[in-house]
Design a protein around this motif. Structure first.
Motif, PDB file in Angstrom:
ATOM      1  N   UNK A   1       0.855  -1.186   0.000  1.00 54.64           N
ATOM      2  CA  UNK A   1       0.000   0.000   0.000  1.00 54.64           C
ATOM      3  C   UNK A   1       0.890   1.234   0.000  1.00 54.64           C
ATOM      4  N   UNK A   2       0.665   2.086  -0.992  1.00 51.19           N
ATOM      5  CA  UNK A   2       1.457   3.298  -1.084  1.00 51.19           C
ATOM      6  C   UNK A   2       2.849   3.080  -1.624  1.00 51.19           C
ATOM      7  N   UNK A   3       3.118   1.904  -2.211  1.00 47.69           N
ATOM      8  CA  UNK A   3       4.474   1.591  -2.681  1.00 47.69           C
ATOM      9  C   UNK A   3       4.534   1.335  -4.187  1.00 47.69           C
ATOM     10  N   UNK A   4       3.414   1.397  -4.883  1.00 49.08           N
ATOM     11  CA  UNK A   4       3.395   0.992  -6.302  1.00 49.08           C
ATOM     12  C   UNK A   4       4.380   1.789  -7.146  1.00 49.08           C
ATOM     13  N   UNK A   5       4.428   3.078  -6.939  1.00 53.01           N
ATOM     14  CA  UNK A   5       5.330   3.919  -7.730  1.00 53.01           C
ATOM     15  C   UNK A   5       6.783   3.570  -7.456  1.00 53.01           C
ATOM     16  N   UNK A   6       7.112   3.309  -6.185  1.00 49.38           N
ATOM     17  CA  UNK A   6       8.481   2.948  -5.826  1.00 49.38           C
ATOM     18  C   UNK A   6       8.873   1.628  -6.472  1.00 49.38           C
ATOM     19  N   UNK A   7       7.996   0.628  -6.399  1.00 52.36           N
ATOM     20  CA  UNK A   7       8.287  -0.677  -6.993  1.00 52.36           C
ATOM     21  C   UNK A   7       8.520  -0.539  -8.491  1.00 52.36           C
TER      22      UNK A   7
ATOM     23  N   UNK B   1      12.106  -1.404 -10.319  1.00 55.56           N
ATOM     24  CA  UNK B   1      12.110  -2.487 -11.301  1.00 55.56           C
ATOM     25  C   UNK B   1      12.562  -1.991 -12.670  1.00 55.56           C
ATOM     26  N   UNK B   2      12.122  -0.791 -13.052  1.00 55.52           N
ATOM     27  CA  UNK B   2      12.524  -0.238 -14.351  1.00 55.52           C
ATOM     28  C   UNK B   2      14.017   0.051 -14.385  1.00 55.52           C
ATOM     29  N   UNK B   3      14.559   0.550 -13.282  1.00 50.72           N
ATOM     30  CA  UNK B   3      15.994   0.865 -13.250  1.00 50.72           C
ATOM     31  C   UNK B   3      16.832  -0.411 -13.373  1.00 50.72           C
TER      32      UNK B   3
ATOM     33  N   UNK C   1       8.535  -7.441  -4.215  1.00 47.01           N
ATOM     34  CA  UNK C   1       7.645  -6.994  -5.291  1.00 47.01           C
ATOM     35  C   UNK C   1       8.439  -6.705  -6.565  1.00 47.01           C
ATOM     36  N   UNK C   2       9.654  -6.163  -6.408  1.00 47.74           N
ATOM     37  CA  UNK C   2      10.522  -5.929  -7.562  1.00 47.74           C
ATOM     38  C   UNK C   2      10.903  -7.261  -8.210  1.00 47.74           C
ATOM     39  N   UNK C   3      11.245  -8.247  -7.397  1.00 49.90           N
ATOM     40  CA  UNK C   3      11.592  -9.574  -7.928  1.00 49.90           C
ATOM     41  C   UNK C   3      10.424 -10.140  -8.729  1.00 49.90           C
ATOM     42  N   UNK C   4       9.216  -9.951  -8.216  1.00 55.36           N
ATOM     43  CA  UNK C   4       8.034 -10.475  -8.898  1.00 55.36           C
ATOM     44  C   UNK C   4       7.912  -9.872 -10.305  1.00 55.36           C
ATOM     45  N   UNK C   5       8.172  -8.584 -10.409  1.00 59.37           N
ATOM     46  CA  UNK C   5       8.094  -7.930 -11.728  1.00 59.37           C
ATOM     47  C   UNK C   5       9.219  -8.396 -12.646  1.00 59.37           C
ATOM     48  N   UNK C   6      10.430  -8.521 -12.104  1.00 53.52           N
ATOM     49  CA  UNK C   6      11.559  -8.965 -12.925  1.00 53.52           C
ATOM     50  C   UNK C   6      11.366 -10.412 -13.371  1.00 53.52           C
ATOM     51  N   UNK C   7      10.817 -11.248 -12.482  1.00 53.27           N
ATOM     52  CA  UNK C   7      10.584 -12.652 -12.842  1.00 53.27           C
ATOM     53  C   UNK C   7       9.597 -12.758 -13.998  1.00 53.27           C
ATOM     54  N   UNK C   8       8.622 -11.858 -14.039  1.00 57.78           N
ATOM     55  CA  UNK C   8       7.650 -11.859 -15.138  1.00 57.78           C
ATOM     56  C   UNK C   8       8.328 -11.565 -16.470  1.00 57.78           C
ATOM     57  N   UNK C   9       9.514 -10.938 -16.404  1.00 57.13           N
ATOM     58  CA  UNK C   9      10.282 -10.646 -17.612  1.00 57.13           C
ATOM     59  C   UNK C   9      11.294 -11.754 -17.922  1.00 57.13           C
TER      60      UNK C   9
END
Length: 643
Positions: free
Chosen positions: A68-74, A78-80, A103-111
């Protein structure tokens, strides 16, 4: 059985007998010869650069906690990382740095990104060297006690598109710079208490949750309509202040509310259902944790008490050995659901609030003897995977000493030391030696105390690079220390011969880095765990130690040293009360007398007849002395345990 081989000084290798299921490496020099013992047998690797790289696993894909309140940070982090940059999440403990990283790992794993996630272990000092050892293990699948930075950099120079996350690291700016330069083809994400990333553009200060995000979190956890209206009877303002905006405490508070009888007893849920009012005096995190702990089932309660008693993370596989109850192995989900623990990889760590709650409830501590006996049985049977965390070994030994269980503590240390050595946990090894020595001294265990003094010094010299002990380590690998022996001839014999010859011929030079990964199930540095030493062995081993510390520089001085050794071995034989021991020691005494006669008149001239430089002569003398010491130790170890 064993396979004989020629003498190492004649150009080939000595007889090599490998005992037990040994997994390890002994190496020396910048261009070292590594002797690697694996389940497939001994292998030779000329250098770290020759080890094959292991393919990195896919990053964790398990869905992370809802943030909550972390979406922009994640998204930004992840983009960097996806673009090839490094990032750091820093801030005080409990604000959610690890959750953001997951949460960053989750996004990177999707890639489809691959990589390694390493958390700072309590058994490690947290230095750059310890990080290098763990990364070398991750990339090459071997355990190292020392890794040369230059060799490691060259070995991973071809690595590309691998991500590494270091959780809870306290490395400073200079160390992070060296680390990222060594692994130039990798991206890094660090979670740290302070800003240390050299490129500050990738650093993000993780703050506690703001009021709006905290309201959203609690509303979601409780199934209420979003917004403060649905929380007015929960004393939200007071709870928010008590939690300090930390997500873990807010989730604990939600579990506390859901555990209330009136809340659980609802038959239907209306759009604006609210839990009953809560007394602010009962809203402290410790009181919440006490309420949650009291409602636990007995297996979960035992595990919670053990986690509070020993204070280190424990994986679910080790719950039953630590508590002594097989049913406790499945207690993890209940503890996690009540927010009384957090997950660190696969290990469960008790929260600070829960630990205070256990103390406040005055529950008896978990029995250290029960835990130690359970762990020793599991280690001996090799029935639990993954291996026990080295930090738990230290915690159990400290608890045993605090309970004055001296004999159990000493026996425990001797049983689990090879596990800590195999894990490459240098700080744990040092602490276990110190704790075991203290237990033996306080308990009046003279033979045990002598073992710790001798083995600790031997291990220290081995890790610091003492060339005599490096060579002796090979003898330890080949000495009769276990009932089952696996014979190894041919290639491995040549490897040992090459190694010993290299050390011998360079006796006048400085030996560079030494790394040893100890046996997984049979002691390598701590060779045996026998409780009795035959008479005469103490004197024989002391004489051999005197040989290794002496520094003769000429052949007449070497002859004198050999005569002293012969006298020492004769005295040891006189003290022996077993025929086999007496026979071996007398044979060694006769051998040293013969060597003394041979070197007494030996010329120090070169092939041209000209006198050699004194330093060259000293190197030659040192090489012969080293070879004699190795052969003597090998012979003595056949009848005297090297404990």
């Amino acid at each position: 059985m064993s396979a004989p081989a020629p003498d190492p000084l004649s150009g080939a290798g000595p007889e090599v007998v490998v005992h037990g299921d040994n997994h390890g490496v002994v190496s020396t020099g910048p261009h070292s010869v590594n002797l690697v013992f694996t389940s497939q047998g001994p292998q030779q690797v000329d250098n770290l650069r020759e080890l094959p790289l292991h393919e990195a696993p896919l990053l964790p894909t398990a869905p992370a906690l809802r943030l909550f309140g972390r979406d922009e940070l994640v998204a930004e982090v992840a983009a960097r990382v996806a673009a090839g940059g490094h990032a750091q999440l820093y801030g005080r403990a409990g604000v959610g740095r690890s959750a953001v990283a997951e949460a960053v790992h989750h996004r990177l794993a999707a890639q489809g990104r691959r990589g390694h996630v390493l958390r700072q272990q309590e058994s490690e000092p947290g230095t750059l060297d310890s990080v290098y050892r763990r990364l070398a293990t991750a990339f090459f699948g071997r355990t190292f006690l020392r890794v040369d930075e230059a060799d490691l950099r060259a070995a991973v120079a071809g690595v590309r598109d691998v991500h590494v996350t270091l959780l809870d690291t306290a490395l400073d700016r200079a160390d992070l710079n060296r680390l990222t330069e060594t692994f130039a083809g990798c991206t890094f994400l660090f979670t740290s208490p302070h800003l240390t990333l050299p490129d500050t553009a990738g650093a993000h200060h993780v703050q506690p949750l703001g009021r709006h995000a905290a309201v959203a979190l609690l509303s979601a956890e409780l199934g209420l309509d979003p917004g403060p209206v649905g929380l007015r009877n929960l004393q939200f303002d007071h709870a928010y202040r008590e939690s300090g905006g930390r997500p873990q405490r807010l989730r604990q508070y939600a579990e506390f509310i859901k555990g209330m009888d009136q809340w659980r007893a609802r038959v239907t849920r209306e759009p604006h259902d609210q839990p009953p009012p809560v007394d602010p005096a009962g809203l402290s995190p410790e009181r919440q944790a006490q309420t949650l702990a009291l409602a636990l089932g007995e297996p979960a309660r035992r595990v919670l008490v053990a986690l509070a008693t020993f204070g280190v993370p424990v994986t679910a596989h080790w719950f039953a050995p630590v508590t002594g109850c097989p049913a406790d192995a499945a207690a993890g989900p209940e503890l996690l659901d009540r927010r009384l623990v957090t997950l660190e990889g696969e290990a469960y760590r008790i929260t600070q609030d829960a630990a205070q709650a256990v103390r406040g409830l005055e529950w008896p501590a978990a029995p250290a003897v029960t835990a130690a006996e359970g762990v020793m049985a599991a280690v001996a049977a090799a029935e639990v995977d993954p291996p026990v965390d080295p930090g738990l070994l230290t915690a159990l030994t400290r608890a045993l000493n605090a309970d004055r269980e001296w004999a159990v503590a000493s026996h425990f240390v001797r049983t689990v030391l090879p596990v800590a050595l195999a894990a490459g946990a240098l700080r744990t090894v040092a602490e276990l030696y110190a704790l075991g020595r203290t237990a033996a001294l306080r308990g009046g265990l003279r033979r045990e105390h002598a073992h710790y003094l001798r083995a600790e010094e031997q291990t220290r010299k081995l890790l610091e690079g003492d060339r005599t002990v490096v060579a002796a380590a090979l003898v330890l690998l080949a000495s009769p220390v276990a009932p089952a022996a696996i014979a190894s001839g041919g290639k491995v014999s040549a490897v040992v011969g090459k190694f010993v010859s290299a050390v011998t011929t360079k006796a006048g030079m400085t030996v560079a880095a030494v790394s040893v990964a100890a046996a997984a199930t049979a002691g390598v540095v701590v060779a045996v765990t026998s409780d009795s030493t035959p008479a005469g062995c103490e004197q024989a081993l002391s004489a051999n130690q005197a040989l290794s510390t002496g520094k003769p520089r000429t052949y007449p001085e070497l002859a004198t040293t050999y005569r002293q050794m012969a006298t020492g071995m004769d005295e040891a034989a006189g003290a022996a009360d077993e025929d086999k021991v007496r026979s071996v020691l007398r044979a060694q005494a006769a051998d040293f007398r013969q060597q003394a006669e041979e070197v007494a008149g030996k010329s120090a001239g070169g092939s041209t007849g000209r006198p050699l430089h004194p330093d060259v002569v000293a190197a030659m003398v040192g090489g012969e002395k080293l070879s004699s010491g190795i052969h003597n130790l090998q012979a003595v170890s056949a009848v005297c345990p090297l404990d």
